[in-house]
Scaffold this active site. Structure first.
Site, PDB file in Angstrom:
ATOM      1  N   GLY A 228      36.601  21.556  -3.037  1.00 24.44           N
ATOM      2  CA  GLY A 228      35.921  20.826  -1.971  1.00 24.44           C
ATOM      3  C   GLY A 228      36.473  19.437  -1.731  1.00 24.44           C
ATOM      4  CD  GLU A 269      37.324  28.704  -8.432  1.00 25.27           C
ATOM      5  OE1 GLU A 269      36.827  28.729  -7.283  1.00 25.27           O
ATOM      6  OE2 GLU A 269      36.859  29.337  -9.379  1.00 25.27           O
ATOM      7  N   GLY A 271      42.336  24.684  -3.065  1.00 20.37           N
ATOM      8  CA  GLY A 271      43.193  25.444  -2.159  1.00 20.37           C
ATOM      9  C   GLY A 271      43.760  24.505  -1.117  1.00 20.37           C
ATOM     10  NE  ARG A 308      40.790  23.917   8.632  1.00 22.15           N
ATOM     11  CZ  ARG A 308      40.552  22.649   8.851  1.00 22.15           C
ATOM     12  NH1 ARG A 308      41.341  21.938   9.649  1.00 22.15           N
ATOM     13  NH2 ARG A 308      39.526  22.063   8.287  1.00 22.15           N
ATOM     14  CE1 TYR A 312      34.898  26.831   9.536  1.00 21.79           C
ATOM     15  CE2 TYR A 312      37.277  26.620   9.361  1.00 21.79           C
ATOM     16  CZ  TYR A 312      36.107  27.267   9.033  1.00 21.79           C
ATOM     17  OH  TYR A 312      36.148  28.354   8.203  1.00 21.79           O
ATOM     18  CB  CYS A 338      43.462  35.428  27.791  1.00 15.56           C
ATOM     19  SG  CYS A 338      42.571  35.592  29.352  1.00 15.56           S
ATOM     20  CD  GLU A 339      38.523  34.550  24.294  1.00 17.54           C
ATOM     21  OE1 GLU A 339      37.567  33.820  24.654  1.00 17.54           O
ATOM     22  OE2 GLU A 339      38.429  35.783  24.177  1.00 17.54           O
TER      23      GLU A 339
END
Length: 418
Positions: A228, A269, A271, A308, A312, A338-339
């Site tokens: 985190g 952990e 990442g 992302r 987010y 196409c969005e």
């Protein structure tokens, strides 16, 4: 390997434009030296404890990246059996792999056990099922939900009371009863409260839950605090104070070990922390489109390569590597999907021209690993810059890759066109 401060247009002395020209666009480029730098920063922040780093493979799942981690003494955390299989191809042995399921099928859980992976149990039903079938023959870790709400976007908060992740610490008595009933071998306790924490407060809040719960399990080998850690996505952005966090968490852990009666391993952990800043998504400018209210820079990539910003509302710095001295101009940088497909809104960049190459920064984590073939688009190639040389570590998708799993139904060929 040690990284040096460089121009954003160079990676270990190689000009970004040269890399783009050699391998084509769009393209993911990763800086191995930056990954090494982050590993060393992490280790140096936790002096005086028996630290073990487990790379969260879901952030960037590539064989060469896993080999780089293993070469530097970093173990691995996986969330699927296929991630574990790739880790083993990279040279990891099962004991180095933590398998953390989240509602995975029982068949996959059994396969992970048969492979010899370390199992991180995240629900009471799974704990009971393992107890009924395997009893004390499998060493288990328990993923505990500490009911701590903190961090960045709510979508990446995983330790609050309403989260699907982990066994709620309110069920401590039920956990003990199942462990006693089946004689289960609990060797670790795990907590992961989410992402983007500024300081040690959240880690210590979760840690205190585990420290108290540890009294129920006399044979623990490790405590796992997940991850985190906040990285900077723009100039002036706050980051986790690793020195402060390391000192406070290490001191709290050492005091806990004294109370527990012996030293345990302290696991993390990371990442995104290890790979995010190492990654660059290089894209080409297809069109610069002037509308009455704004100017769009339309590039040859989109949410299919970096989701992302849309998922987010994440900020990613964007660098115009072709025209760094251009006049500052306000743009919306958008993709070709196409969005509604936006990388950046109202972003000031050096003047952008058709054919320019842009670098979208902090694309090492959750870029390729969350990429898709939406709109039947190819996923880009991946390149690793190692010791000043650029190496292709995954080739670009081809049309044949996109259609390989499709099955033609012969009967459709005989149907008349309506």
């Amino acid at each position: 390997m040690h990284s040096q401060q460089q121009s954003p247009y160079q990676i270990q002395g190689l000009h970004t434009l040269a890399i783009a020209q050699e391998f084509g666009l769009p393209l993911y480029v990763y800086d191995a030296a930056k990954i090494s730098e982050k590993i060393e920063l992490f280790r140096s922040s936790f002096r005086g404890v028996n630290l073990k780093i487990k790379y969260a493979a879901k952030a960037l799942t590539n064989l060469s990246i896993l080999k780089l981690m293993r070469m530097q003494g970093v173990d691995v955390d996986v969330v699927s059996v296929n991630e574990a299989r790739l880790a083993m191809l990279a040279g990891y042995v099962p004991g180095q792999i933590m398998y953390t399921p989240s509602g995975n099928s029982w068949a996959e859980i059994q396969r992970a056990i048969d492979m010899g992976l370390r199992i991180n149990v995240d629900s009471l039903p799974l704990l009971e099922q393992i107890g009924q079938v395997y009893g004390p023959t499998v060493s288990l870790c328990l993923r505990i939900n500490p009911s701590v709400a903190d961090g960045g976007n709510i979508k990446i908060q995983t330790g609050h009371a309403n989260s699907k992740f982990g066994i709620p610490n309110d069920y401590r008595q039920q956990i003990v009863e199942l462990v006693t009933q089946y004689g289960l071998n609990i060797v670790g306790l795990h907590v992961h409260t989410g992402s983007d924490f500024k300081d040690a407060h959240t880690f210590l809040s979760g840690a205190n839950v585990l420290f108290e719960m540890a009294a129920d399990f006399p044979d623990l080998q490790f405590i796992d605090f997940g991850s985190g850690f906040k990285v900077a996505y723009r100039e002036g952005d706050y980051v986790t104070d690793m020195a402060d966090l390391g000192a406070k968490v290490s001191a709290a852990f050492a005091a806990f070990c004294d109370r527990y009666g012996r030293d345990l391993e302290l696991w993390f952990e990371p990442g995104k922390f290890l790979v995010s800043e190492a990654g660059h998504l290089l894209v080409g400018v297809n069109v610069v489109k002037q509308n009455p209210t704004r100017t769009f820079v339309q590039v040859d990539s989109g949410l299919n390569h970096l989701i992302r910003p849309m998922m987010y509302d994440a900020w990613h710095d964007i660098v115009n590597v072709s025209n760094p001295g251009g006049a500052p101009t306000l743009y919306d940088v958008v993709g070709y999907i196409c969005e509604t497909d936006t990388f950046a809104t109202d972003r000031m960049l050096p003047q952008v021209r058709m054919g320019d190459v842009l670098s979208i920064e902090n694309a090492g984590a959750y870029g390729y690993s969350m990429a898709s073939n939406y709109n039947l688009r190819e996923r880009p190639a991946e390149v690793l810059v190692l010791d000043g040389e650029a190496h292709l570590i995954r080739r670009r998708d081809t049309f044949e890759d996109l259609t390989r799993g499709m099955v033609d139904v012969p009967e459709l060929a005989t149907l008349e066109t309506i």
